[in-house]
Design a protein around this motif. Sequence first.
Motif, PDB file in Angstrom:
ATOM      1  N   GLN A 222       0.843  -1.189   0.000  1.00 43.03           N
ATOM      2  CA  GLN A 222       0.000   0.000   0.000  1.00 43.03           C
ATOM      3  C   GLN A 222       0.884   1.246   0.000  1.00 43.03           C
ATOM      4  OE1 GLN A 222      -3.032   0.320  -0.526  1.00 43.03           O
ATOM      5  NE2 GLN A 222      -4.211  -1.418   0.264  1.00 43.03           N
ATOM      6  N   PRO A 223       0.502   2.298  -0.752  1.00 46.62           N
ATOM      7  CA  PRO A 223      -0.641   2.380  -1.666  1.00 46.62           C
ATOM      8  C   PRO A 223      -0.496   1.444  -2.880  1.00 46.62           C
ATOM      9  CG  PRO A 223       0.196   4.572  -1.115  1.00 46.62           C
ATOM     10  CD  PRO A 223       1.221   3.581  -0.656  1.00 46.62           C
ATOM     11  N   GLY A 224      -1.608   1.116  -3.459  1.00 48.02           N
ATOM     12  CA  GLY A 224      -1.617   0.308  -4.673  1.00 48.02           C
ATOM     13  C   GLY A 224      -2.419  -0.957  -4.547  1.00 48.02           C
ATOM     14  N   GLY A 225      -2.358  -1.603  -3.364  1.00 50.64           N
ATOM     15  CA  GLY A 225      -3.143  -2.803  -3.142  1.00 50.64           C
ATOM     16  C   GLY A 225      -2.617  -4.055  -3.814  1.00 50.64           C
ATOM     17  N   LEU A 226      -1.346  -4.030  -4.315  1.00 51.89           N
ATOM     18  CA  LEU A 226      -0.774  -5.228  -4.918  1.00 51.89           C
ATOM     19  C   LEU A 226      -0.632  -6.329  -3.874  1.00 51.89           C
ATOM     20  CD1 LEU A 226       2.112  -3.627  -7.015  1.00 51.89           C
ATOM     21  CD2 LEU A 226      -0.062  -4.483  -7.883  1.00 51.89           C
ATOM     22  N   LYS A 227      -1.099  -7.534  -4.199  1.00 54.87           N
ATOM     23  CA  LYS A 227      -1.018  -8.646  -3.254  1.00 54.87           C
ATOM     24  C   LYS A 227      -0.058  -9.704  -3.773  1.00 54.87           C
ATOM     25  CE  LYS A 227      -5.509  -8.444  -0.920  1.00 54.87           C
ATOM     26  NZ  LYS A 227      -6.034  -7.191  -1.459  1.00 54.87           N
ATOM     27  N   GLY A 228       0.631 -10.343  -2.852  1.00 51.59           N
ATOM     28  CA  GLY A 228       1.531 -11.424  -3.223  1.00 51.59           C
ATOM     29  C   GLY A 228       1.820 -12.313  -2.025  1.00 51.59           C
ATOM     30  N   LYS A 229       2.349 -13.506  -2.304  1.00 50.66           N
ATOM     31  CA  LYS A 229       2.692 -14.449  -1.242  1.00 50.66           C
ATOM     32  C   LYS A 229       4.180 -14.385  -0.944  1.00 50.66           C
ATOM     33  CE  LYS A 229      -0.827 -18.017  -1.036  1.00 50.66           C
ATOM     34  NZ  LYS A 229      -1.070 -19.477  -0.990  1.00 50.66           N
TER      35      LYS A 229
END
Length: 639
Positions: A222-229
């Motif tokens: 965040q900011p951006g909301g990119l998700k990853g494992k």
Amino acid sequence: MTANATEIRNVVIGTAGHIDHGKSTLVKALTGIDPTRLQEEKDKGITIDLGFANFLYKERFRIGMLDVPGHEKFVKNMVAGATGIDIVLLVVAADDGVMPQTREHLEILTLLDIKQGLIALNKADKVDADTLELATMDVRDLVKGTFLESAPIVPVSALTGQNLDKLWEALGNAIESAPAKDTSGVFRLPIQRVFSAKGQGAVLTGIPVSGKAALGDTLEVQPGGLKGKIRGIQAYHMAIEHARAGHSAAFNMAGIDHAAVQRGNNLCTPGVFQPSRYFTIRLHLLDKAPRPLKHRSEIKFHVGTSEIVAHIQFLDRGLLNPGESCDCEVLLEEPVVAGMGDHFIIRQPSPAVTLGGGRVIRREADLLRRDPALLETLAQWAAAAEDPRLRVELAILEAGPAGIDRNRLVPATELAAESVATHVAALLGGVVSEFGPGRALVHKDAWPRAQAQAVAILRRFHAEHPAQMGLKAASVQQQLGLDARTFAPILERAMAAGEIDQRGDLIGIPGEGGKLTDEEKRIAERVGRQLEEALLNPPTLKELAQAAGTNPDATESAVDFLVGSGRAQVLHGGVLFSTKALDYARDSVAAFLKDGKEAAAKDFKEVLPTSRKFLIPLLEWLDTQGVTRNVNGVRTLKK
């Protein structure tokens, strides 16, 4: 080295001090690691960005060291690194003494509320005993009244190794007295570095400020909301299975493009921290600030590892003098993530000077209006930075009489779900109760508080519009952010207590409204007479203004007065009728439908001589008043 050989201690030591006082050389002498990583730094012989090293303490604990730049041009990088420091190693060259960046770094560290540190009087091999004594006195004067006032001063030489053993002893004492980090919170890491490792993908590094994360966990940027494992975690060149608040860590993230991430972003638990351009803050302006800080002044705002252009919005004053503190709001040019209680620094854009700092109170949705009650609320939230139970209670109270569910409490408080559950359990049966089928959590003070807010809205309206009789109930309801079902009993209680009264389709404060000047009274009388003479064919606002010989604004105020005083009413669709016309319509229709007569809409034109534009709202009003019953367009007199 394997992860089993040592145990990572979540303590970070960071350097501070003026350019060319030997910070990086001292870190290398202590750890055997050169923290200088950029070729430009090696070429110029100065630290430009953050440098990283580590050492083994007591042959067991791996501890990180952060080397920050000393040049005034790179203070923003120094602040980005200092955010994660627990113990500061202030380096002062004995042959140079206290210099401008020595002072500024100490001011920044104090504003960031760092509690522990020690002082290395470097290059002691280059001066005689008298000069060394003078340099020591100079440093003592500098740190008087700061967190380093009682800190040990150790004369050393990074080049010859002089007194490094004594410096190690002082470092050990600081490490042993460092308080344990709480790692039970929600995970968040302000990102310091971003790069792409060959065959591995994005690597994001920094020092977690709260919580812990493990291999396989899903995190978001965040900011951006990119998700990853999390594909892999390293700390001090060791592969580890989980990272905790308080030690440097590098996260290899699957599913995140490193090109879309930058320093200043945060890697955090999903669904908790939201970026914003608005934050309320508790700000302290340094005694040495060059001038008072004015309302809407442009500043550089440093929080976490980010630096953003911003403007200060005062809530109770026009300026803040050097040495003063206040609660206010900051408007950022770009959204950032900042947690409750995060420390921040503000700097003057040009010439670059540190002005002050403080702590974030909370994220806001927009600019706030000046209100004494708001300042009381902010003071409570500021206290809640160190009191998680108070955070939970305040979030439930602010949710109002409609209440809040437990899931929404997590982002509202920035606490872990387990912590929220514990504090809710402690509050239930006391100041908090469950409400409705969804078991929403409601604070005992929510109803009287909402009632007081409704009264305050109306008082403010009357103060700004003394001639007008009040507001529509729906307007007050909307300003409170409540649904009709929740607002209805609040309004009923306020009316029963005599705090609010009904005025036609308006509500107002008893004794307030309708305060007209002699000229306004004359306008209202002319408009009222014109409206009554028109009977069932009321004129438009423009036509009323022309007939009364005044402007539309004055006419609208007159109409509001007439409605509030009961002389006129606004029907569905905004159609305005005098009360005299409505009484005429009620009596005429009642007589027309007596003896069980039925009539369609067109039939009423016999007794209600008006156009369809006005006829339909009149008939619908008669339905709502209980005069008529409408069944499939056929009306009868309601018994």
